[in-house]
Design a protein around this motif. Structure first.
Motif, PDB file in Angstrom:
ATOM      1  N   GLU A  87     -42.970  -0.116  70.463  1.00  0.00           N
ATOM      2  CA  GLU A  87     -43.274   0.753  69.326  1.00  0.00           C
ATOM      3  C   GLU A  87     -43.142   2.209  69.774  1.00  0.00           C
ATOM      4  N   THR A  88     -42.640   3.066  68.906  1.00  0.00           N
ATOM      5  CA  THR A  88     -42.443   4.467  69.281  1.00  0.00           C
ATOM      6  C   THR A  88     -43.575   5.342  68.740  1.00  0.00           C
ATOM      7  N   TYR A  89     -43.770   6.478  69.370  1.00  0.00           N
ATOM      8  CA  TYR A  89     -44.867   7.389  69.060  1.00  0.00           C
ATOM      9  C   TYR A  89     -44.860   7.854  67.608  1.00  0.00           C
ATOM     10  N   ASP A  90     -43.707   7.953  66.989  1.00  0.00           N
ATOM     11  CA  ASP A  90     -43.636   8.460  65.624  1.00  0.00           C
ATOM     12  C   ASP A  90     -43.879   7.372  64.578  1.00  0.00           C
ATOM     13  N   GLN A  91     -44.128   6.136  65.017  1.00  0.00           N
ATOM     14  CA  GLN A  91     -44.468   5.041  64.111  1.00  0.00           C
ATOM     15  C   GLN A  91     -45.976   4.843  63.993  1.00  0.00           C
ATOM     16  N   VAL A  92     -46.738   5.685  64.666  1.00  0.00           N
ATOM     17  CA  VAL A  92     -48.188   5.529  64.754  1.00  0.00           C
ATOM     18  C   VAL A  92     -48.871   6.612  63.915  1.00  0.00           C
ATOM     19  N   ASP A  93     -49.961   6.254  63.260  1.00  0.00           N
ATOM     20  CA  ASP A  93     -50.751   7.224  62.505  1.00  0.00           C
ATOM     21  C   ASP A  93     -51.591   8.038  63.484  1.00  0.00           C
ATOM     22  N   LEU A  94     -51.159   9.261  63.728  1.00  0.00           N
ATOM     23  CA  LEU A  94     -51.860  10.136  64.665  1.00  0.00           C
ATOM     24  C   LEU A  94     -52.809  11.099  63.953  1.00  0.00           C
ATOM     25  N   THR A  95     -53.081  10.823  62.662  1.00  0.00           N
ATOM     26  CA  THR A  95     -54.046  11.648  61.943  1.00  0.00           C
ATOM     27  C   THR A  95     -55.474  11.164  62.196  1.00  0.00           C
ATOM     28  N   LEU A  96     -55.602   9.965  62.698  1.00  0.00           N
ATOM     29  CA  LEU A  96     -56.913   9.412  63.042  1.00  0.00           C
ATOM     30  C   LEU A  96     -57.408  10.065  64.327  1.00  0.00           C
ATOM     31  N   PRO A  97     -58.707  10.010  64.595  1.00  0.00           N
ATOM     32  CA  PRO A  97     -59.188  10.506  65.894  1.00  0.00           C
ATOM     33  C   PRO A  97     -58.479   9.726  67.010  1.00  0.00           C
ATOM     34  N   THR A  98     -57.703  10.423  67.818  1.00  0.00           N
ATOM     35  CA  THR A  98     -56.825   9.775  68.791  1.00  0.00           C
ATOM     36  C   THR A  98     -56.917  10.449  70.145  1.00  0.00           C
ATOM     37  N   ALA A  99     -56.983   9.643  71.187  1.00  0.00           N
ATOM     38  CA  ALA A  99     -56.882  10.143  72.559  1.00  0.00           C
ATOM     39  C   ALA A  99     -55.583   9.605  73.146  1.00  0.00           C
ATOM     40  N   LEU A 100     -54.774  10.500  73.690  1.00  0.00           N
ATOM     41  CA  LEU A 100     -53.547  10.068  74.364  1.00  0.00           C
ATOM     42  C   LEU A 100     -53.871   9.738  75.806  1.00  0.00           C
TER      43      LEU A 100
END
Length: 92
Positions: free
Chosen positions: A28-41
């Motif tokens: 899965e690629t980074y741009d397919q993920v909902d990054l608007t949620l509280p997220t830690a990379l």
């Protein structure tokens, strides 16, 4: 360090933060993920990537697709790419 990082991932999950690891072999690629949620990379070392224990603790592992002869980006550039995408998504 691996156990400490894995523990931090668990603590973040308990706090309601989504943990997203970066690994070149992820499907899965980074741009397919909902990054608007509280997220830690979660990023691994440049030479070795994410360790198994840390990878297993991540909610999701994603990649940055590469083109041509480039195999991977250094960790700071990879972080910048994904953080830019998170900012772009949150601006919508």
């Amino acid at each position: 360090m691996d156990r400490r990082t894995a523990r931090r991932c668990d603590e973040l999950k308990e706090a309601g933060v989504w943990t997203v690891g970066l690994a070149g072999e992820a499907t899965e690629t980074y741009d397919q993920v909902d990054l608007t949620l509280p997220t830690a990379l979660v990023l691994g070392a440049e030479a070795t990537g994410l360790r198994r224990l840390v990878r297993e603790r991540c909610d999701l592992v994603v990649s940055i697709p590469m083109r041509g002869a480039v195999e991977s980006l250094n960790v700071s550039v990879a972080a910048g790419v994904v953080l830019f995408e998170a900012a772009r998504q949150r601006k919508r």
